[in-house]
Write an enzyme that holds these catalytic residues in place. Structure first.
Site, PDB file in Angstrom:
ATOM      1  N   LYS A  87      -1.056 -12.996  -0.594  1.00 18.99           N
ATOM      2  CA  LYS A  87      -1.153 -11.960  -1.620  1.00 18.99           C
ATOM      3  C   LYS A  87       0.254 -11.630  -2.109  1.00 18.99           C
ATOM      4  O   LYS A  87       1.145 -11.293  -1.310  1.00 18.99           O
ATOM      5  CB  LYS A  87      -1.828 -10.719  -1.014  1.00 18.99           C
TER       6      LYS A  87
HETATM    7  O1  G3P Z   1      -6.227  -3.874  -1.837  1.00 18.34           O
HETATM    8  C1  G3P Z   1      -5.877  -3.327  -3.055  1.00 18.34           C
HETATM    9  C2  G3P Z   1      -6.808  -2.287  -3.612  1.00 18.34           C
HETATM   10  O2  G3P Z   1      -8.133  -2.647  -3.408  1.00 18.34           O
HETATM   11  C3  G3P Z   1      -6.471  -0.877  -3.232  1.00 18.34           C
HETATM   12  O3  G3P Z   1      -7.492   0.021  -3.437  1.00 18.34           O
HETATM   13  O4  G3P Z   1      -8.544   2.241  -3.170  1.00 18.34           O
HETATM   14  O5  G3P Z   1      -6.151   1.918  -2.483  1.00 18.34           O
HETATM   15  O6  G3P Z   1      -6.789   1.942  -4.879  1.00 18.34           O
HETATM   16  P1  G3P Z   1      -7.229   1.605  -3.485  1.00 18.34           P
END
Ligand code: G3P
Length: 219
Positions: A87
């Site tokens: 990633k």
């Molecule tokens: O992994 C990246 C993403 O899915 C993060 O999600 O909920 O922290 O905005 P969030």
């Protein structure tokens, strides 16, 4: 549509895997920190433990932000297990690193994508997955789902094979809308996936079936 779970929590990954609908896992440095995982050896051991549970791709994020160190870190991560997807953040050196990994046959997930221009660059660099953050755009009063729709249109116009991984998915309607728009993958918390199960008519219908069965059996 592939379902990935966005967590580094082994119990939740196992629960999703046992459900039989899990296609992969995404992690990020914040999610690893949330589980108290720190230090290179522990991080590596945790990625290995995730790979042992899940049948599918496991995104492991590089910490470096310069090309040389991203390549070094990414190659080490990819060597851990064929399930690992490196990633890489959507920054200039990240685009270069994705191009490099793609030329070496190493799978990549371009993360922190918030515009269709960024998604176009990720596809041109040969990313395996692009991760537009739906929920975080919604958080700033911008339509996150509209971005998924735009990227789908752009990728289809040119036949880019980069898979659209709708990330930062927060609730079941995000999942449904992403499926309608043709996102290839969604990643979100287990709670959003399990919320798809819920319907009051299912619950009341099942209760009625069981009551009628018991009545007929004279119970
Ligand atoms: O992994 C990246 C993403 O899915 C993060 O999600 O909920 O922290 O905005 P969030």
């Amino acid at each position: 549509m592939k379902f990935f779970i966005d967590t580094a929590n082994l119990a939740q990954i196992k629960e999703a895997q046992d459900l039989g609908i899990l296609d992969g896992v995404t992690t990020n440095p914040s999610l690893m920190a949330k589980e108290g995982i720190s230090g290179d050896a522990n991080v590596i051991a945790h990625y290995k433990a995730i790979c042992d549970i899940v049948d599918g791709d496991v995104s492991a994020e590089v910490i470096a932000t310069d090309f040389d160190n991203m390549v070094k870190e990414g190659e080490a991560l990819a060597a851990l297990n064929p399930k690992i997807v490196v990633k890489v953040p959507m920054i200039k050196d990240g685009v270069k690193a994705i191009k490099y990994f793609s030329s070496k046959g190493i799978k990549t997930n371009c993360t922190l994508v918030f515009s269709s221009g960024q998604a176009l660059l990720a596809a041109k660099a040969g990313a395996t997955y692009v991760s537009p953050f739906v929920g975080r755009l919604d958080d700033i009063s911008t339509d996150g789902l509209a971005l998924i729709e735009d990227i789908r249109l752009i990728y289809d116009n040119y036949g880019y094979e980069t898979q659209i991984l709708a990330a930062s998915v927060r609730h079941p309607m995000h999942i449904i809308e992403c499926a309608k728009m043709g996102a290839d993958v969604m990643t979100g918390p287990l709670s959003a996936i399990l919320a798809l199960l819920k319907h009051p008519l299912t619950d009341s219908g099942l209760a009625q079936f069981l009551a009628d069965h018991a009545k007929a059996a004279g119970k």
